[in-house]
Design an enzyme around this catalytic site. Structure first.
Site, PDB file in Angstrom:
ATOM      1  N   HIS A 311       0.094 -10.304   5.036  1.00 51.18           N
ATOM      2  CA  HIS A 311       0.462  -9.263   5.990  1.00 51.18           C
ATOM      3  C   HIS A 311       0.233  -7.913   5.331  1.00 51.18           C
ATOM      4  O   HIS A 311       0.455  -7.755   4.132  1.00 51.18           O
ATOM      5  CB  HIS A 311       1.932  -9.418   6.399  1.00 51.18           C
ATOM      6  N   ASP A 369       2.554 -14.787  12.811  1.00 50.56           N
ATOM      7  CA  ASP A 369       1.494 -15.089  13.777  1.00 50.56           C
ATOM      8  C   ASP A 369       0.990 -16.521  13.638  1.00 50.56           C
ATOM      9  O   ASP A 369       0.582 -17.143  14.620  1.00 50.56           O
ATOM     10  CB  ASP A 369       0.318 -14.115  13.599  1.00 50.56           C
TER      11      ASP A 369
END
Length: 436
Positions: A311, A369
């Site tokens: 991320h 995600d």
């Protein structure tokens, strides 16, 4: 407001020897910031920071992230505590008002949101103007912006009561509009919300029930849906939230600002990341190809990248991913999914990555995600709806940031970023017949 500056840093121009003192501001958490609001006026310089990776664009009390430590706090509360002990509407209240509601406040809040879930009947005619194969996010961009044409009594941004009503309406109506977009895409009739259902239950009911037969809500799936909403409710000054704030700075109405946030969220690098994860898994195809995929991911000369790992903000395990991982296993167990090749590939990829020294050392852990796409697919949502669900949840954060700009100490100055110009210098116009 942040504390008054107690210290300064010195900026020195080596070419002419001039120096300027810039104040340092301290927040309650996170790194201190150098206040450069008077930089241009005092020095004649701008700063250059593409992507705003080292620039604080506003002051906020809503969400704090420490990416190095894997911390995400909403108004001071850790995200895992909120996801496991709270519910989405309670978190939306927290984001909006700064404190968790007491029993009476929560009861009133839930009732208020519940009775705002219906949308103007004429709004349904907007959907017929879209092609049946239109992407649901394209539809959401249009219909959310169109809300300002139906709710004139909550568009005056200078009226605190109207601002609050607009926030309530957006949180309440977003699941209804999202479900309508889904139903339109599959050719089924719209389903009206039910006031006896919870926020997550209502959304599932509007998506999956049909007039021909009763629909029984699975409590495990409803709980998972609620957690997904909580985990996506806010994430500090990301691209879409910053877009909402920038649109708001011009004085645009709240529905237009949220529509702007939706368009920013639509990008594959932002809200579309979980859809990209599923597409990657489809390309991998089967578990036996994972060793080759992992090898390619480690090869710096190969353009291939594993989607759903790592991320930009978190350099540690995404705290939302831990909760989502548990929820993913609960959903798959409840649905009895054992032989789905896509999900088997995802679980094997997760296992390999978590045990591989390369990914561990680089802290390339599965992010939120990665798991959310697996859950939503298992629950029956098509990939085109993934970002719509993200927008639904993130609306709670968007309206809180939008409202914060008008509160005490809020920054209502119109946004106007500067640039480093590298184009042509001034030159004279040449008639077309004299150009070479």
């Amino acid at each position: 407001m942040a504390d008054a500056p107690k210290r300064t840093v010195t900026l020195t121009d080596d070419q002419n020897g001039q120096s300027w003192k810039l104040p340092v501001l301290d927040g309650t958490e996170g790194p201190s910031v150098i206040d450069i609001r008077k930089l241009y006026g005092e020095t004649g310089y701008f700063t250059h920071d593409p992507g705003f990776t080292s620039t604080s664009s506003c002051e906020s009390k809503i969400t704090f992230i420490d990416g190095d430590k894997g911390i995400l706090l909403h108004r001071g509360y850790p995200i895992d505590q909120l996801a496991n002990k709270s519910d989405f509407l309670e978190v939306a209240y927290l984001l909006q008002y700064g404190e968790l509601p007491n029993p009476t406040e929560k009861q009133d809040w839930v009732k208020h949101i519940t009775y705002h879930t219906m949308v103007h009947e004429q709004l349904s005619s907007f959907f017929s103007g879209f092609r049946r194969d239109a992407h649901p996010m394209a539809i959401m961009c249009g219909v959310v912006g169109a809300l300002s044409a139906f709710y004139h009594d909550s568009t005056d941004i200078h009226d605190p009561v109207q601002r609050e009503v607009a926030c309530h309406r957006l949180i309440a109506k977003m699941p209804t509009l999202a479900a309508m977009a889904y139903k339109y895409s599959i050719g089924q009739p719209f389903v009206y919300p039910q006031n006896n259902l919870s926020y997550a239950e209502n959304f599932l009911y509007m998506c999956y029930s049909v007039p021909a037969e009763p629909y029984k809500i699975n409590p495990v799936l409803a709980k998972a849906m609620d957690k997904i909403f909580i985990l996506h409710a806010d994430h500090e000054q990301n691209a879409s939230t910053s877009t909402v704030r920038l649109a708001s700075s011009s004085g645009a109405n709240p529905f237009a600002c949220i529509a702007a946030g939706i368009t920013s969220l639509w990008g594959p690098a932002h809200g579309g990341a979980n859809e990209a994860v599923l597409k990657m898994l489809m390309e991998i195809g089967s578990k036996d190809k994972i060793p080759e995929i992992v090898r390619r991911a480690k090869d710096k000369s190969d353009s291939f990248r594993l989607m759903g790992f790592g991320h930009r903000v978190y350099k540690n395990y995404d705290p939302r991913a831990k909760v989502m991982q548990e929820t993913c296993r609960e959903v798959l167990a409840e649905l009895g999914i054992k032989n789905d090749p896509l999900l088997e590939t995802a679980m094997e990829l997760e296992r390999v990555a978590l045990q591989d020294d390369y990914f561990v050392q680089k802290k390339l852990y599965p992010n939120v995600d990665f798991y959310s796409g697996i859950i939503l697919r298992a629950m029956g949502f098509p990939m085109s709806m993934f970002t719509v669900l993200f927008a639904l949840a993130r609306t709670a954060g968007w309206v809180s940031h939008w409202q914060e700009q008008f509160g005490e100490g809020g920054e209502q100055k119109i946004g106007r970023p500067r640039q480093l110009y590298t184009g042509a210098t001034e030159r004279d116009f040449v008639p077309v017949d004299k150009r070479k």
